[in-house]
Design a protein around this motif. Structure first.
Motif: not given
Lengths: 806, 172
Positions: A441-453, A369-377
């Motif tokens: 920005k709020p207008s970008q929500m839901p926002y998919t970040n560069a690693v897919g979150s 979990s410590p590795l995985s949770k951070g990976s998406g963020l």
């Protein structure tokens, strides 16, 4: 190559949330909530303030005896032999057991399931996509010890003192082996190897993100800023030492384990699997738990040992760790090294991010979990189009790590936020303006970040502006000058954060309506988070009854049949969702019962505001009338009207916020005083603001603790852990913590019926970053300081003097 | 083995106990008063604080023989006549507890502080005086408020300075 982090079905649908919202309709609109959103005082408190709590060690059974472990003094050694004969001769000693005795009885390993496995967790693998090798975890090892404090034998005696004396008399013949504890050193090809099944200590090696576009962005960037960070090893330090009481009933063949944890249902399945019995032969009781913070979520070897020995000896067996055992052998947290680089264009726009994260899992892989949770963020709260991440995990001769408060998220928040401070400093930007330019920005929500979150919702800039207001950022310059006039160095720290709350996707609720009240049986496991209160608030409002009429039942697996426990901020979200579903079912059931009871058309029955009415009858009945009608109607309802509801919910939520602090350093001593600490936390719908503020306060203390005092330090010469008591492990205390200014922002999440995000971890997530940001700000006149955590007065003083001489 | 007599929560107790028995162990394991908790073995955490003749002691560092002939009050004996003590009430009202493990020791130490502190109680004094008790859940913020709230009820407003309002909104 584009390797998506997520292996999910609905990732590309336009609005992944719509089906869920449609599926779960609330029984009343949120504006009609009476209890939800109020600082209702807690149901838990009366027993806890009068000494009537039920913590594990509070239970005693007739004829109980005591277990004490024999623990390794070596970080790494072959076990050549264990001589128990002298111990067996000692007064009161009833038995001395080693790994060989367990093997003779066919006991299995603890079946850790370390790779997070919801649809939205990152897919960590070994090299080249191979399965992750997690290491053997028998209750007592037979081959070698792999960390200081690893138990090699158990002594059971009539009294605890006799068992302690017996443990002293067990002679273990160790052949010490080379060892490695440091995270980076453990990755070296020639580092001492923990597991023969692997060619080296690296057990996870995965690459995520868009390598090609990241490389292109870096190649064309006006600026590249890089940094290496390490959030060091700490431990949870719940004030209740871990404990276990095992009992065996020879007549029924059932084991009972009293053991506080993060989820009794999980422990029931893990321990029955170790013992090789079916789960119905194992009952686990976990009522009041004196702190968890993640480090109690996984099974401890003593849990299996006490129930096994209870059968062996025909007497209940009790274990309670002393504090030094807790420091050595409670699961630990953090220990993640990050190398991170940010590509920035000439106008201060972030273009791409590259990160290498290395997690030290300790001697066995209990949780990734410590590795995985951070990976998406890794991209934090910022709109960064491209990113790549190289995630690795490594074994070392240390206690295993596990999720610890806000697992993985303070680590990546630290990396991105400190890197932005550095970029601002080096490129001449205002650190707030640089953040503002790049926030999602709020207008970008839901926002998919560069690693897919996929960030569900949030108003990041608004959080930041509100924080600057309540923290009086504008007045900081003046306060800085005033401090300088007094010979002190004032520093302001700042950080934004976004985190994910995922957790075990399944939860069950049993909803029971009786003439005297309503009971909800649910499989979460609080350790102070107030579920008996906040879940009752939700249930009361959805049913339309008084809060006082609801009782929440938790923690005994003979009553709680299923449930995912408490971790990753999942409980309020999962509980409110499954309770919403159960209430919907219960309303349907109530309509049918009323119709049958009054012999009217079910379609004529309506439910509103806690009452059933029918156009075919002049009767209006509430839930308690309904229970009475039901009992009269059928013996099936003798113990109340029951609904059992299961829910599976994978979609994560993304709590977020902003945080600032103000510190003052005495340059003569390096001493640091924390003057102000302010946060704005978007927790989604806040069920009980009193509880959520309390969670934030405690979370802040744990994050600040990591930055300033806490550390599971290992002596580099001997491999011995140096923090084994409260004298050695620096804790947040009354006199080193300030009061806090905390504000809750409620941006309702579209992912679940009540719009809940999570409130348990936001206090911790930005805290190490914000403290180190403040220290840097205070010491800027001495050049950018190189101070590692925990930032002790000696380190700060040294940085000041290095700066002076430079 | 020694015969030990003492008053516990107002009741006379006589028991035969082994000499090395600690007061905390005696209360928990011989008398079943499990409200007194043991969180460490080195007198650091304060979970085991009880009153010995009205004075706070860490009962994990008191031999049972040292308490013989004295009066011990534990968390179970603090409420009188079914009425919660003002400190107990304030802990609930101010959310001064989460997991509740440190709470009995906190309440006992705070009760003695309020009863015996000669001057004006404020946040700084409470933080200095309570330093021997650890909490891992609350960050101390609400415990400080609970103690000052109880102090005001017990001593009156002239003897207490309350901290500035802290939550920008959503408290009420």
């Amino acid at each position: 190559m584009l390797a998506s982090l997520w292996n999910l079905v609905d990732h590309n649908t336009k609005d992944q949330f719509a089906p869920l919202q449609e599926r779960i309709k609330l029984s009343l609109p949120p504006q009609k909530f009476k209890s939800v959103g109020k600082p209702v005082r807690r149901n838990e408190d009366e027993r806890l303030i009068t000494g009537r709590g039920r913590f594990t060690d509070d239970f005693s059974l007739p004829g109980q005896v005591f277990a004490v472990m024999v623990r390794s003094p070596h970080p790494h050694a072959t076990i050549k032999g264990i001589d128990v004969s002298a111990a067996l001769e000692m007064d009161g000693v009833l038995g001395v057991y080693t790994g060989a005795d367990l093997a003779a009885d066919g006991l299995g390993q603890i079946a850790h399931n370390p790779v997070p496995s919801t649809k939205y967790d990152v897919k960590l693998t070994g090299r080249g996509g191979t399965p992750v090798y997690i290491g053997e975890h028998y209750l007592l090892p037979m081959d070698r010890v792999r960390h200081v404090g690893e138990a090699v034998a158990m002594v059971v005696a009539e009294t605890r003192q006799q068992a302690q004396a017996g443990a002293e008399a067990v002679m273990v013949d160790y052949d010490p082996l080379p060892w490695v504890a440091d995270t980076t050193a453990a990755t070296a090809p020639d580092a001492p190897r923990l597991w023969d099944a692997l060619p080296d200590n690296v057990l996870v090696d995965s690459i995520f993100g868009d390598v090609k576009n990241t490389d292109t962005a870096f190649a064309g960037a006006a600026h590249v800023v890089s940094m290496r960070t390490h959030l060091g090893r700490v431990t949870g330090v719940p004030l209740e030492p871990r404990a276990a009481l095992g009992d065996y009933d020879a007549k029924t063949g059932r084991y009972t384990l009293y053991a506080g944890s993060g989820g009794a249902v999980r422990q029931k399945h893990e321990m029955s699997s170790v013992l090789g019995v079916t789960p119905d032969k194992m009952r686990v009781i976990s009522f009041d738990v004196g702190g968890n913070f993640g480090t109690r979520n996984r099974a401890f070897i003593e849990f299996g040992l006490v129930v096994w020995a209870a059968k062996k000896l025909g007497r209940p067996v009790k274990f309670r760790a002393d504090r030094s055992e807790s420091f050595l052998t409670d699961y630990q947290g953090r220990d993640l090294v990050t190398e991170v680089s940010l590509a920035i264009d000439a106008n201060g726009k972030f273009l791409a991010l590259r990160a290498h994260n290395l997690s030290n899992v300790g001697a066995r892989c209990v949780s990734l979990s410590p590795l995985s949770k951070g990976s998406g963020l890794i991209t934090g709260s910022y709109d960064i189009p491209y990113a790549t991440l190289h995630s690795r995990a490594v074994y070392s001769n240390t206690m295993s790590t596990q999720a610890y408060r806000s697992s993985g998220r303070p680590e990546v928040t630290f990396a991105i936020e400190r890197l932005i401070d550095k970029a601002a400093r080096e490129l001449g930007y205002d650190r707030i303006a640089l953040r503002r330019r790049n926030l999602v920005k709020p207008s970008q929500m839901p926002y998919t970040n560069a690693v897919g979150s996929k960030y569900d919702s949030g108003e990041y800039e608004k959080n930041m502006d509100r924080l600057l207001e309540i923290g009086d950022f504008a007045g900081a310059k003046k306060r800085k000058e005033e401090a300088k006039a007094r010979g002190k160095l004032l520093g302001i720290g700042f950080a934004n954060y976004v985190e994910s709350s995922i957790g075990t996707p399944k939860e069950r609720a049993d909803l029971i309506v009786r003439p005297g009240g309503v009971e909800v049986v649910i499989g979460t496991q609080p350790a102070g988070q107030g579920h008996e209160t906040s879940f009752a608030q939700v249930t009361a409002d959805l049913l339309g009854i008084a809060f006082e009429k609801v009782k929440i039942t938790l923690g005994d697996t003979d009553v709680v049949s299923a449930g995912g426990g408490t971790h990753s901020g999942r409980s309020m979200r999962h509980a409110s969702a499954v309770i919403s579903l159960a209430v919907t079912d219960m309303i349907a059931k109530g309509k049918a019962i009323m119709a049958a009871s009054l012999n009217i058309d079910p379609a004529s029955v309506e439910f509103d505001d806690g009452c059933f009415r029918s156009t075919a009858s002049n009767r209006t009945i509430d839930w308690f009338d309904l229970a009475r009608l039901a009992i009269a109607l059928s013996p099936d309802h003798a113990d109340g009207v029951k609904v059992r509801r299961d829910n599976e919910m994978h979609t994560p939520v993304f709590p977020n916020g902003s945080c600032m602090c103000e510190i003052e350093i005495d340059p003569q001593t390096g001493g640091l005083e924390l003057l102000r600490y302010a946060t704005v936390d978007d927790v989604g719908r806040c069920i009980n603001p009193m509880i959520v503020h309390g969670q934030t306060h405690g979370g802040i203390a744990q994050g600040v603790g990591q930055a300033l005092w806490e550390g599971c330090v290992i002596d580099p010469e001997s491999g011995q852990p140096l923090a084994a008591a409260f004298t050695d492990y620096g804790m947040p205390r009354f006199d080193n913590m300030p009061s806090f200014v905390t504000e809750i922002a409620e941006v309702i999440s579209p992912t679940n019926p009540l719009g809940v995000k999570a409130g348990g971890e936001g206090g911790t997530t930005p805290a190490p970053a914000v403290i180190m940001s403040a220290i840097e700000d205070a010491l800027l006149d001495y050049g950018p300081p190189d101070v590692s955590m925990p930032a002790t007065p000696l380190k700060i003083w040294t940085a000041i003097h290095k700066g002076k001489s430079a | 083995m020694s015969r030990i007599a003492m008053k516990v929560n107002g009741a006379d107790i006589t028991k035969d106990v082994a000499d090395p028995t600690l007061l905390s162990e005696f209360l928990r394991e011989h008398l079943g008063l499990t409200g007194t908790h043991v969180g460490c073995d080195t007198t650091q955490c304060g979970c085991c604080v009880v009153h010995l003749d009205g004075v706070s002691v860490k009962s994990c560092t008191v031999l049972v023989g040292q308490a013989a002939g004295h009066a011990v009050t534990t968390i179970e004996g603090l409420a009188e006549g079914g009425q919660l003590h003002p400190v107990q009430k304030a802990f609930r009202e101010c959310h001064g507890l989460q997991c509740g493990f440190c709470t009995p020791g906190m309440i006992m130490a705070a009760t003695e502080l309020i009863a015996t502190y000669p001057g004006t109680l404020n946040e700084h004094v409470v933080r200095e005086e309570m330093e021997g008790n650890l909490c891992r859940c609350t960050g101390y913020h609400n415990i400080v408020r609970a103690i000052l709230t109880a102090a005001e009820e017990m001593l009156g407003p002239d003897r207490v300075v309350q901290p500035a309002s802290d939550h920008a909104k959503t408290e009420g």
